[in-house]
Design a protein around this motif. Structure first.
Motif, PDB file in Angstrom:
ATOM      1  N   GLU A  33     -10.817  -7.888  -3.412  1.00  0.00           N
ATOM      2  CA  GLU A  33     -11.078  -9.283  -3.035  1.00  0.00           C
ATOM      3  C   GLU A  33     -10.036 -10.248  -3.589  1.00  0.00           C
ATOM      4  OE1 GLU A  33     -13.552  -9.952  -0.922  1.00  0.00           O
ATOM      5  OE2 GLU A  33     -13.849  -7.769  -0.934  1.00  0.00           O
ATOM      6  N   VAL A  34      -9.131  -9.749  -4.393  1.00  0.00           N
ATOM      7  CA  VAL A  34      -8.139 -10.640  -5.020  1.00  0.00           C
ATOM      8  C   VAL A  34      -7.113 -11.053  -3.979  1.00  0.00           C
ATOM      9  CG1 VAL A  34      -6.285 -10.783  -6.726  1.00  0.00           C
ATOM     10  CG2 VAL A  34      -8.445  -9.668  -7.314  1.00  0.00           C
ATOM     11  N   ARG A  35      -7.058 -12.346  -3.639  1.00  0.00           N
ATOM     12  CA  ARG A  35      -6.169 -12.781  -2.550  1.00  0.00           C
ATOM     13  C   ARG A  35      -5.118 -13.789  -3.004  1.00  0.00           C
ATOM     14  NH1 ARG A  35      -8.171 -10.007   1.180  1.00  0.00           N
ATOM     15  NH2 ARG A  35     -10.343 -10.049   1.807  1.00  0.00           N
ATOM     16  N   SER A  36      -5.236 -14.260  -4.207  1.00  0.00           N
ATOM     17  CA  SER A  36      -4.265 -15.267  -4.650  1.00  0.00           C
ATOM     18  C   SER A  36      -4.072 -15.138  -6.156  1.00  0.00           C
ATOM     19  CB  SER A  36      -4.777 -16.665  -4.327  1.00  0.00           C
ATOM     20  OG  SER A  36      -5.938 -16.907  -5.096  1.00  0.00           O
ATOM     21  N   ASP A  37      -3.088 -15.836  -6.654  1.00  0.00           N
ATOM     22  CA  ASP A  37      -2.851 -15.830  -8.093  1.00  0.00           C
ATOM     23  C   ASP A  37      -4.069 -16.344  -8.851  1.00  0.00           C
ATOM     24  OD1 ASP A  37      -0.423 -14.692  -7.966  1.00  0.00           O
ATOM     25  OD2 ASP A  37       0.748 -16.533  -8.251  1.00  0.00           O
ATOM     26  N   ALA A  38      -4.713 -17.336  -8.243  1.00  0.00           N
ATOM     27  CA  ALA A  38      -5.895 -17.908  -8.917  1.00  0.00           C
ATOM     28  C   ALA A  38      -7.004 -16.864  -8.982  1.00  0.00           C
ATOM     29  CB  ALA A  38      -6.368 -19.147  -8.160  1.00  0.00           C
ATOM     30  N   ASP A  39      -7.201 -16.128  -7.864  1.00  0.00           N
ATOM     31  CA  ASP A  39      -8.200 -15.044  -7.847  1.00  0.00           C
ATOM     32  C   ASP A  39      -7.891 -14.025  -8.930  1.00  0.00           C
ATOM     33  OD1 ASP A  39      -9.308 -16.158  -5.647  1.00  0.00           O
ATOM     34  OD2 ASP A  39      -8.695 -14.591  -4.223  1.00  0.00           O
ATOM     35  N   LEU A  40      -6.616 -13.730  -9.020  1.00  0.00           N
ATOM     36  CA  LEU A  40      -6.207 -12.682  -9.952  1.00  0.00           C
ATOM     37  C   LEU A  40      -6.544 -13.080 -11.382  1.00  0.00           C
ATOM     38  CD1 LEU A  40      -4.728  -9.964 -10.223  1.00  0.00           C
ATOM     39  CD2 LEU A  40      -2.593 -11.242 -10.435  1.00  0.00           C
ATOM     40  N   SER A  95      -1.114  -5.445  -6.506  1.00  0.00           N
ATOM     41  CA  SER A  95      -1.572  -5.539  -5.119  1.00  0.00           C
ATOM     42  C   SER A  95      -2.056  -6.929  -4.725  1.00  0.00           C
ATOM     43  CB  SER A  95      -2.673  -4.513  -4.859  1.00  0.00           C
ATOM     44  OG  SER A  95      -3.735  -4.783  -5.742  1.00  0.00           O
ATOM     45  N   GLY A  96      -2.549  -7.712  -5.648  1.00  0.00           N
ATOM     46  CA  GLY A  96      -3.044  -9.033  -5.262  1.00  0.00           C
ATOM     47  C   GLY A  96      -1.954 -10.065  -5.477  1.00  0.00           C
ATOM     48  N   ARG A  97      -1.360 -10.573  -4.401  1.00  0.00           N
ATOM     49  CA  ARG A  97      -0.257 -11.531  -4.578  1.00  0.00           C
ATOM     50  C   ARG A  97      -0.445 -12.712  -3.648  1.00  0.00           C
ATOM     51  NH1 ARG A  97       4.736  -8.535  -3.922  1.00  0.00           N
ATOM     52  NH2 ARG A  97       4.387  -7.810  -6.030  1.00  0.00           N
ATOM     53  N   ASP A  98      -0.110 -13.881  -4.167  1.00  0.00           N
ATOM     54  CA  ASP A  98      -0.327 -15.115  -3.421  1.00  0.00           C
ATOM     55  C   ASP A  98       0.985 -15.538  -2.777  1.00  0.00           C
ATOM     56  OD1 ASP A  98      -1.390 -18.443  -4.428  1.00  0.00           O
ATOM     57  OD2 ASP A  98      -1.311 -17.443  -2.492  1.00  0.00           O
ATOM     58  N   SER A  99       1.085 -15.540  -1.468  1.00  0.00           N
ATOM     59  CA  SER A  99       2.300 -16.100  -0.886  1.00  0.00           C
ATOM     60  C   SER A  99       1.892 -16.919   0.313  1.00  0.00           C
ATOM     61  CB  SER A  99       3.286 -14.985  -0.520  1.00  0.00           C
ATOM     62  OG  SER A  99       3.357 -14.766   0.828  1.00  0.00           O
ATOM     63  N   ASP A 100       2.008 -18.226   0.194  1.00  0.00           N
ATOM     64  CA  ASP A 100       1.555 -19.154   1.223  1.00  0.00           C
ATOM     65  C   ASP A 100       0.136 -18.804   1.669  1.00  0.00           C
ATOM     66  OD1 ASP A 100       4.829 -19.225   2.661  1.00  0.00           O
ATOM     67  OD2 ASP A 100       3.898 -20.608   1.244  1.00  0.00           O
ATOM     68  N   SER A 101      -0.640 -18.423   0.745  1.00  0.00           N
ATOM     69  CA  SER A 101      -2.043 -18.061   0.922  1.00  0.00           C
ATOM     70  C   SER A 101      -2.262 -16.889   1.900  1.00  0.00           C
ATOM     71  CB  SER A 101      -2.901 -19.272   1.316  1.00  0.00           C
ATOM     72  OG  SER A 101      -2.637 -19.607   2.649  1.00  0.00           O
ATOM     73  N   VAL A 102      -1.172 -16.174   2.236  1.00  0.00           N
ATOM     74  CA  VAL A 102      -1.340 -14.950   3.028  1.00  0.00           C
ATOM     75  C   VAL A 102      -1.216 -13.788   2.044  1.00  0.00           C
ATOM     76  CG1 VAL A 102      -0.349 -13.485   4.826  1.00  0.00           C
ATOM     77  CG2 VAL A 102      -0.281 -15.984   5.044  1.00  0.00           C
ATOM     78  N   THR A 103      -2.097 -12.845   2.146  1.00  0.00           N
ATOM     79  CA  THR A 103      -2.022 -11.726   1.203  1.00  0.00           C
ATOM     80  C   THR A 103      -0.882 -10.801   1.600  1.00  0.00           C
ATOM     81  OG1 THR A 103      -4.358 -11.858   0.921  1.00  0.00           O
ATOM     82  CG2 THR A 103      -3.313  -9.844   0.162  1.00  0.00           C
ATOM     83  N   GLU A 104      -0.031 -10.547   0.624  1.00  0.00           N
ATOM     84  CA  GLU A 104       1.111  -9.664   0.878  1.00  0.00           C
ATOM     85  C   GLU A 104       0.871  -8.395   0.098  1.00  0.00           C
ATOM     86  OE1 GLU A 104       5.134 -10.288  -0.435  1.00  0.00           O
ATOM     87  OE2 GLU A 104       5.218 -11.952   1.009  1.00  0.00           O
ATOM     88  N   ARG A 105       0.951  -7.283   0.758  1.00  0.00           N
ATOM     89  CA  ARG A 105       0.776  -6.043   0.020  1.00  0.00           C
ATOM     90  C   ARG A 105       1.981  -5.168   0.259  1.00  0.00           C
ATOM     91  NH1 ARG A 105      -4.341  -4.917  -1.911  1.00  0.00           N
ATOM     92  NH2 ARG A 105      -5.667  -6.737  -1.642  1.00  0.00           N
ATOM     93  N   VAL A 106       2.297  -4.338  -0.723  1.00  0.00           N
ATOM     94  CA  VAL A 106       3.438  -3.451  -0.546  1.00  0.00           C
ATOM     95  C   VAL A 106       2.966  -2.229   0.210  1.00  0.00           C
ATOM     96  CG1 VAL A 106       5.158  -2.041  -1.725  1.00  0.00           C
ATOM     97  CG2 VAL A 106       4.474  -4.256  -2.673  1.00  0.00           C
ATOM     98  N   ASP A 107       3.539  -2.013   1.382  1.00  0.00           N
ATOM     99  CA  ASP A 107       3.191  -0.830   2.146  1.00  0.00           C
ATOM    100  C   ASP A 107       4.293   0.200   1.946  1.00  0.00           C
ATOM    101  OD1 ASP A 107       2.702   1.141   3.939  1.00  0.00           O
ATOM    102  OD2 ASP A 107       2.340  -0.181   5.660  1.00  0.00           O
ATOM    103  N   LEU A 108       3.973   1.176   1.095  1.00  0.00           N
ATOM    104  CA  LEU A 108       5.012   2.141   0.716  1.00  0.00           C
ATOM    105  C   LEU A 108       5.414   3.056   1.863  1.00  0.00           C
ATOM    106  CD1 LEU A 108       3.784   3.086  -2.843  1.00  0.00           C
ATOM    107  CD2 LEU A 108       5.652   1.561  -2.226  1.00  0.00           C
ATOM    108  N   SER A 109       4.636   3.034   2.951  1.00  0.00           N
ATOM    109  CA  SER A 109       4.984   3.924   4.058  1.00  0.00           C
ATOM    110  C   SER A 109       6.016   3.300   4.989  1.00  0.00           C
ATOM    111  CB  SER A 109       3.725   4.272   4.861  1.00  0.00           C
ATOM    112  OG  SER A 109       3.258   3.113   5.523  1.00  0.00           O
ATOM    113  N   LEU A 110       6.308   1.986   4.791  1.00  0.00           N
ATOM    114  CA  LEU A 110       7.313   1.345   5.657  1.00  0.00           C
ATOM    115  C   LEU A 110       8.716   1.821   5.281  1.00  0.00           C
ATOM    116  CD1 LEU A 110       6.064  -2.346   5.693  1.00  0.00           C
ATOM    117  CD2 LEU A 110       6.074  -0.753   7.606  1.00  0.00           C
ATOM    118  N   PRO A 111       9.645   1.870   6.263  1.00  0.00           N
ATOM    119  CA  PRO A 111      11.016   2.242   5.897  1.00  0.00           C
ATOM    120  C   PRO A 111      11.627   1.158   5.008  1.00  0.00           C
ATOM    121  CG  PRO A 111      10.856   1.675   8.241  1.00  0.00           C
ATOM    122  CD  PRO A 111       9.470   1.636   7.694  1.00  0.00           C
TER     123      PRO A 111
END
Ligand code: DAH
Length: 371
Positions: A33-40, A95-111
């Motif tokens: 549920e962590v979606r922003s720095d404040a949540d974190l 995994s929980g990172r705040d960027s313009d209030s859109v959750t950004e996650r690292v997808d390790l499967s991407l090239p």
């Protein structure tokens, strides 16, 4: 329902295990549920705060309420639980990172992001190959300034002031230097030969050096000329160096560069700083010296002669040694040979490029072909 720390009444192993598992599951669910720095921050405080964080509460409530015989096992369970919760909270950092209030996650499967590696420019590549051949023979590499004085570029190489030999190497002169004595006036060097003198001033004989670098001439650009181009100079000085050494060394170098089949051929020539002087020709490495590439295909690079001129060379003129005599170069005691070649022309021939300008226009589509 948000997790709250239950009071334990049953301290059996099974109950302890179940309560620990419930706690871990609750924490895991919250990390998602962590979606922003404040949540974190709130999440971290809720679980880890020393004062009244969930782990502190568990420590207090479970341990203190434990009957004597269950204290040990409860302590172990709580310790393991703390380690696991700390791991989960730590992972939530990532995994929980705040960027313009859109959750950004690292997808390790991407090239990954591709960063194309550059390639050596064909001229520089050719230069390295030539220098490499001489390094294997024990030569070291010397360099010198591109903006050079009249003294090093001309005078100390036995081009006296006003001598007509200077006309063969016109160049760009730095403006407003009339008040200086001629030998101190600055110009763009016309060849790498001045580094012969500069090196002999610094190092006593014996000497074996190659000198790669850029040079300039007053030549308008066309398919075979450029006001800036590249040369490699060579110099060997010792006692008893002969023209035979010059021939042997250059013959070996040409075979190393163009293949063991090439033949070399020396024709008399003139350069102020060598005596005698020669031009070195090699059998055309395009047509193999035949002058023809096929029955109806005349060979252009060698102009159907079967020979290609690759460099100028000769025995160092005693007048040149006179300028560095005080550093051990007494022309009565030492002798040497020198040579100088144009790298760009060799690169043109080697790669079958028909316009010199292509090397200097920086067009990536052209350069990519050499990567
Ligand atoms: N410096 C000459 C040129 O640019 C090339 C050259 C000829 C260099 C003979 C040498 C030499 O060292 O011995 O045309």
């Amino acid at each position: 329902m948000a997790y709250t720390v239950p009071k334990l009444t049953d301290y059996s192993s099974a109950a302890l295990e179940k309560n620990a598992a419930d706690c871990i599951a609750a924490c895991e669910a919250e990390t998602a549920e962590v979606r922003s720095d404040a949540d974190l921050k709130a999440f971290r405080d809720r679980w880890m705060a020393r004062k009244n964080g969930i782990l502190t509460q568990i420590n207090d409530v479970w341990l203190k309420g434990a009957p004597k015989e269950a204290k040990r096992e409860t302590g172990q369970t709580v310790n393991q639980l703390k380690v696991r919760i700390a791991e989960l909270v730590e992972a939530a950092h990532v995994s929980g990172r705040d960027s313009d209030s859109v959750t950004e996650r690292v997808d390790l499967s991407l090239p990954g992001v591709r960063r194309p590696l550059g390639a050596e420019h064909p001229v520089i590549k050719t230069m390295h190959e030539i220098v490499g051949v001489f390094q294997k023979l024990g030569y070291s590499v010397a360099e010198g300034p591109v903006v050079e004085t009249d003294y090093y570029n001309f005078e100390a190489l036995n081009f006296p002031p006003n001598h007509p030999a200077r006309d063969t190497q016109d160049t760009l002169f730095i403006a407003r230097q009339q008040s200086k004595p001629q030998r101190d006036r600055l110009l763009l060097r016309t060849h790498t030969s001045p580094v012969q003198i500069r090196t002999m001033e610094k190092m006593p004989p014996p000497i074996r050096i190659v000198i790669p670098g850029t040079v300039h001439r007053n030549d308008p650009p066309d398919a075979s000329h450029s006001p800036m181009f590249h040369q490699i100079e060579g110099l060997a000085v010792d006692t008893n160096i002969t023209f035979g050494d010059l021939k042997g060394t250059l013959d070996h170098a040409m075979k190393a560069l163009f293949g063991s089949d090439v033949k070399t051929h020396f024709r008399p020539s003139f350069f102020p700083f060598t005596e005698p002087s020669a031009e070195l020709y090699v059998t055309c490495f395009i047509c193999g010296g035949r002058g023809q590439r096929g029955p109806d295909a005349p060979c252009r690079p060698c102009k159907q002669t079967g020979w290609i001129e690759v460099l100028g060379c000769g025995m160092v003129d005693p007048n040149v040694f006179e300028f560095v005599k005080d550093n051990g170069y007494d022309p009565k005691k030492v002798s040497g040979f020198a040579f100088g070649m144009g790298v760009d022309r060799l690169a043109l021939l080697k790669y079958g490029v028909d316009d010199l300008q292509l090397f200097f226009q920086g067009d990536v589509r052209f350069l990519e072909q050499f990567g």
